[in-house]
Design a protein around this motif. Structure first.
Motif, mmCIF file in Angstrom:
data_model
loop_
_atom_site.group_PDB
_atom_site.id
_atom_site.type_symbol
_atom_site.label_atom_id
_atom_site.label_comp_id
_atom_site.label_asym_id
_atom_site.label_seq_id
_atom_site.Cartn_x
_atom_site.Cartn_y
_atom_site.Cartn_z
ATOM 1 N N SER A 1 2.492 1.756 -3.452
ATOM 2 C CA SER A 1 1.546 2.282 -4.454
ATOM 3 C C SER A 1 1.322 3.771 -4.231
ATOM 4 O O SER A 1 1.289 4.553 -5.184
ATOM 5 N N ALA A 2 1.174 4.158 -2.951
ATOM 6 C CA ALA A 2 0.911 5.579 -2.656
ATOM 7 C C ALA A 2 2.123 6.427 -3.047
ATOM 8 O O ALA A 2 1.977 7.516 -3.617
ATOM 9 N N ARG B 1 -3.205 -4.011 -8.985
ATOM 10 C CA ARG B 1 -4.578 -3.519 -8.850
ATOM 11 C C ARG B 1 -4.616 -2.015 -8.609
ATOM 12 O O ARG B 1 -5.570 -1.345 -8.949
ATOM 13 N N SER B 2 -3.543 -1.479 -8.032
ATOM 14 C CA SER B 2 -3.562 -0.029 -7.813
ATOM 15 C C SER B 2 -2.901 0.718 -8.986
ATOM 16 O O SER B 2 -2.606 1.909 -8.891
ATOM 17 N N GLY B 3 -2.659 -0.007 -10.073
ATOM 18 C CA GLY B 3 -2.211 0.672 -11.307
ATOM 19 C C GLY B 3 -0.708 0.796 -11.471
ATOM 20 O O GLY B 3 -0.228 1.482 -12.377
ATOM 21 N N ARG C 1 0.838 -1.212 0.000
ATOM 22 C CA ARG C 1 0.000 0.000 0.000
ATOM 23 C C ARG C 1 0.867 1.253 0.000
ATOM 24 O O ARG C 1 0.637 2.189 -0.753
ATOM 25 N N LYS D 1 2.341 6.925 -6.882
ATOM 26 C CA LYS D 1 1.132 7.421 -7.558
ATOM 27 C C LYS D 1 1.448 8.627 -8.444
ATOM 28 O O LYS D 1 2.085 9.579 -8.019
ATOM 29 N N MET E 1 -1.436 -6.648 -5.405
ATOM 30 C CA MET E 1 -1.899 -5.373 -4.830
ATOM 31 C C MET E 1 -1.352 -4.188 -5.630
ATOM 32 O O MET E 1 -2.058 -3.223 -5.892
ATOM 33 N N LEU E 2 -0.072 -4.283 -6.015
ATOM 34 C CA LEU E 2 0.512 -3.181 -6.795
ATOM 35 C C LEU E 2 -0.198 -3.053 -8.138
ATOM 36 O O LEU E 2 -0.570 -1.956 -8.564
#
Ligand code: SF4
Length: 360
Positions: free
Chosen positions: A276-277, A328-330, A273, A280, A325-326
């Motif tokens: 990914s943040a 799915r968050s693009g 998480r 972004k 997870m990575l």
């Protein structure tokens, strides 16, 4: 007067030297072709130059070469790791990585390294000196000599040393590799990998050379990253990310982030998480690499399943979840296959064996 190391100078510098010797500047292209296309080690071999010019060159310049001290060949994927002795008896490592229709060379840029990344086999031995431009070029030329049927397509500066800490010599070697009269390797096929030296990244962004930039990230958490990549204490994530944004904006090129997956350190759902943040909105991709602790130099212990640092790779299921997870968050992410596992092709290991006293 000391002789000039001819592979330490650019084509323009060589032209100037030739004019000083009373010769035509266009000879520089011819000499470059002999040095970098044919890979000759003496002026006698430059047979389309007159004897008078060859004698002048011999008097003014010398041609360096590396001495092969050791090599290890992977039976799994054809990777070859070379240990070369330099003229001052220091040693460096370079790796030959053949794959499908490409051949990548992984080159060193320094003898040792100042930056002490905790998972790196070169780090404990500290820094000795920068490599000269000629020594960097000689790594590529020597490997080519040992693999004459394989055309080099890609270069990565991921061997021993931090390339942005030896900026001028690395850039000069890249310009020569890129030259049509030399190795003619496209700048886009050359990757500089940094642990995050922001001043060097800023300088690189201003170069008119479309080289690829790769940043060793390994964590999106300042505390963890500082433990893994100590330069993070000087250039923490906030500043590093700002520099990466500036780089992509200025060059319009993406950055690759290298991320070694370590169990209980940087591979949890929370780590995914945070990563990914952090990434972004940034033009980038992430190369994940599973930590490979099964190595004699890392003092792997079968009883604990960890190495001397206590590091181990996460389970495959956890790595899969992390990647998922990575994605799915693009985040553009891929799990890179580790090359030359049977010869432990990561940087520094051959050199360490050579530096160790033989066991009786
Ligand atoms: S990983 Fe690279 S920058 Fe870090 S210590 Fe090793 S050689 Fe130096």
């Amino acid at each position: 007067m000391d002789k000039i190391d001819i592979k330490n100078i650019s084509k323009d510098e060589l032209r100037n030297e030739l004019v000083r010797l009373g010769e035509k500047p266009y000879r520089a292209g011819q000499i470059f072709r002999w040095l970098y296309k044919s890979g000759v080690n003496s002026f006698e071999e430059m047979t389309d130059l007159g004897k008078g010019l060859r004698d002048k060159l011999k008097e003014r310049f010398h041609i360096t070469k590396l001495i092969l001290a050791d090599s290890k060949h992977s039976l799994i994927d054809g990777t070859v790791k070379y240990l070369f002795k330099l003229e001052d008896v220091n040693t460096i490592e370079s790796v030959f990585l053949p794959e499908d229709n490409r051949v990548t060379l992984c080159l060193s840029s320094q003898v040792g390294c100042k930056f002490g990344c905790s998972f790196c086999a070169s780090a404990p031995f500290g820094f000795i000196r920068d490599l000269k431009t000629s020594e960097i070029l000689d790594e590529a030329l020597s490997i080519r000599r040992h693999n004459p049927s394989s055309a080099i397509t890609n270069i990565v500066f991921m061997g021993i040393g931090e390339p942005l800490d030896n900026y001028d010599n690395v850039m000069k070697s890249i310009r020569i590799m890129n030259d049509a009269d030399a190795m003619k390797i496209g700048a886009r096929k050359i990757t500089i990998s940094t642990c995050g030296l922001i001043p060097g990244m800023k300088r690189l962004a201003g170069e008119k050379l479309q080289v690829e930039l790769s940043v060793s990230l390994h964590s999106a958490d300042d505390k963890v990253r500082s433990a893994l990549v100590p330069i993070n204490k000087r250039y923490p994530l906030k500043e590093l990310m700002a520099a990466c944004k500036e780089y992509t904006k200025k060059t319009k090129r993406i950055i690759t982030f290298e991320y070694i997956l370590l169990k209980d350190m940087n591979s949890s759902k929370e780590d995914a998480r945070k990563l990914s943040a952090l990434l972004k909105g940034l033009m980038c991709k992430v190369n994940l690499i599973m930590y490979n602790q099964v190595s004699p130099v890392r003092n792997y212990s079968a009883s604990t399943g960890t190495d001397a640092k206590g590091y181990k790779a996460p389970e495959a299921a956890q790595a899969k979840e992390f990647i998922g997870m990575l994605k799915r968050s693009g985040v553009n992410v891929m799990l890179r296959k580790s090359k030359g596992e049977d010869i432990d092709a990561g940087c520094g290991q051959l050199r360490i064996s050579a530096m160790r006293p033989a066991r009786g």
